[in-house]
Design a protein around this motif. Structure first.
Motif, PDB file in Angstrom:
ATOM      1  N   LEU A   1       6.990  27.960  44.908  1.00 17.32           N
ATOM      2  CA  LEU A   1       8.064  27.471  44.039  1.00 17.32           C
ATOM      3  C   LEU A   1       7.557  27.087  42.649  1.00 17.32           C
TER       4      LEU A   1
ATOM      5  N   LYS B   1       6.036  28.364  40.285  1.00 19.20           N
ATOM      6  CA  LYS B   1       5.725  29.401  39.307  1.00 19.20           C
ATOM      7  C   LYS B   1       6.965  29.647  38.470  1.00 19.20           C
ATOM      8  N   ARG B   2       6.718  29.854  37.209  1.00 16.50           N
ATOM      9  CA  ARG B   2       7.843  30.037  36.303  1.00 16.50           C
ATOM     10  C   ARG B   2       8.757  31.175  36.758  1.00 16.50           C
ATOM     11  N   TRP B   3      10.038  30.959  36.704  1.00 17.73           N
ATOM     12  CA  TRP B   3      11.110  31.906  37.023  1.00 17.73           C
ATOM     13  C   TRP B   3      11.413  32.017  38.519  1.00 17.73           C
TER      14      TRP B   3
ATOM     15  N   GLY C   1      12.088  29.908  40.884  1.00 17.68           N
ATOM     16  CA  GLY C   1      13.265  29.148  41.310  1.00 17.68           C
ATOM     17  C   GLY C   1      14.555  29.828  40.885  1.00 17.68           C
ATOM     18  N   LEU C   2      14.551  30.348  39.656  1.00 16.66           N
ATOM     19  CA  LEU C   2      15.759  31.000  39.145  1.00 16.66           C
ATOM     20  C   LEU C   2      16.044  32.311  39.885  1.00 16.66           C
TER      21      LEU C   2
ATOM     22  N   CYS D   1      17.351  31.392  43.275  1.00 13.75           N
ATOM     23  CA  CYS D   1      18.710  30.866  43.101  1.00 13.75           C
ATOM     24  C   CYS D   1      19.714  32.000  42.918  1.00 13.75           C
TER      25      CYS D   1
ATOM     26  N   MET E   1      17.003  24.297  46.750  1.00 14.30           N
ATOM     27  CA  MET E   1      17.678  24.680  45.499  1.00 14.30           C
ATOM     28  C   MET E   1      18.849  23.739  45.201  1.00 14.30           C
TER      29      MET E   1
END
Lengths: 106, 106
Positions: free
Chosen positions: A20, A22-24, A26-27, A30, A94
């Motif tokens: 989780l 690491k950049r991006w 999560g997005l 999601c 999330m």
């Protein structure tokens, strides 16, 4: 026992944050919680992220068992990415992040 | 409306992951949920992290309003780091990550 807690709780916690944190990521997760997506769908949803980065993240998430890649032999070929059970199980995380963001991020 | 969802849910979500999505941050916050800690306490709890990295993370977390630094003018001076309300409010996120890790991480 403050100094014992991390030793018992943190290995899996750390492993979870390896993914989780690491950049991006999560997005991307999601976005996939909404259902299977094509590369372009996610790419358009997250304009600040390069396609190269998205390809890298998809590989990492596939290697971690969070997503599967479906190839539909149509013309043109259709490729979709979908959360596995392990990936879908991140929904409460999330939601908790979302709730915290709504309450505390300006 | 898959293509509308990220535009409404992701700015604060992204901002939340800007903070959480950095190596060690989750572990530092998790440790601080147990109560105020000194630098050395956290440093010992997370052996893989350098002191330089911890100092950097503390600064970021302080700037983000997640922790406060208390300086007690004793001899020797005692410095403790404590979660703010904004930081403590991450407890449900940490719990959700922990639960996911226990269920899905080998």
């Amino acid at each position: 026992m403050a100094d014992q807690q991390p030793h018992t709780m943190c290995p899996k916690f750390e492993a979870a944050f390896e993914i989780l944190g690491k950049r991006w990521t999560g997005l991307i997760l999601c976005a996939l919680l909404g259902g299977p997506c094509r590369f372009k769908d996610i790419s358009e949803m997250i304009p600040g992220m390069s396609d190269r980065m998205l390809a890298e993240r998809f590989k990492e998430l596939e290697a971690a068992g969070l997503i599967v890649r479906h190839v539909y032999p149509e013309t043109p070929v259709r490729i979709e990415y979908e959360l596995t059970g392990k990936g879908k199980a991140l929904k409460p995380v999330m939601e908790a992040v979302q709730q915290w963001g709504e309450a505390w991020v300006n």
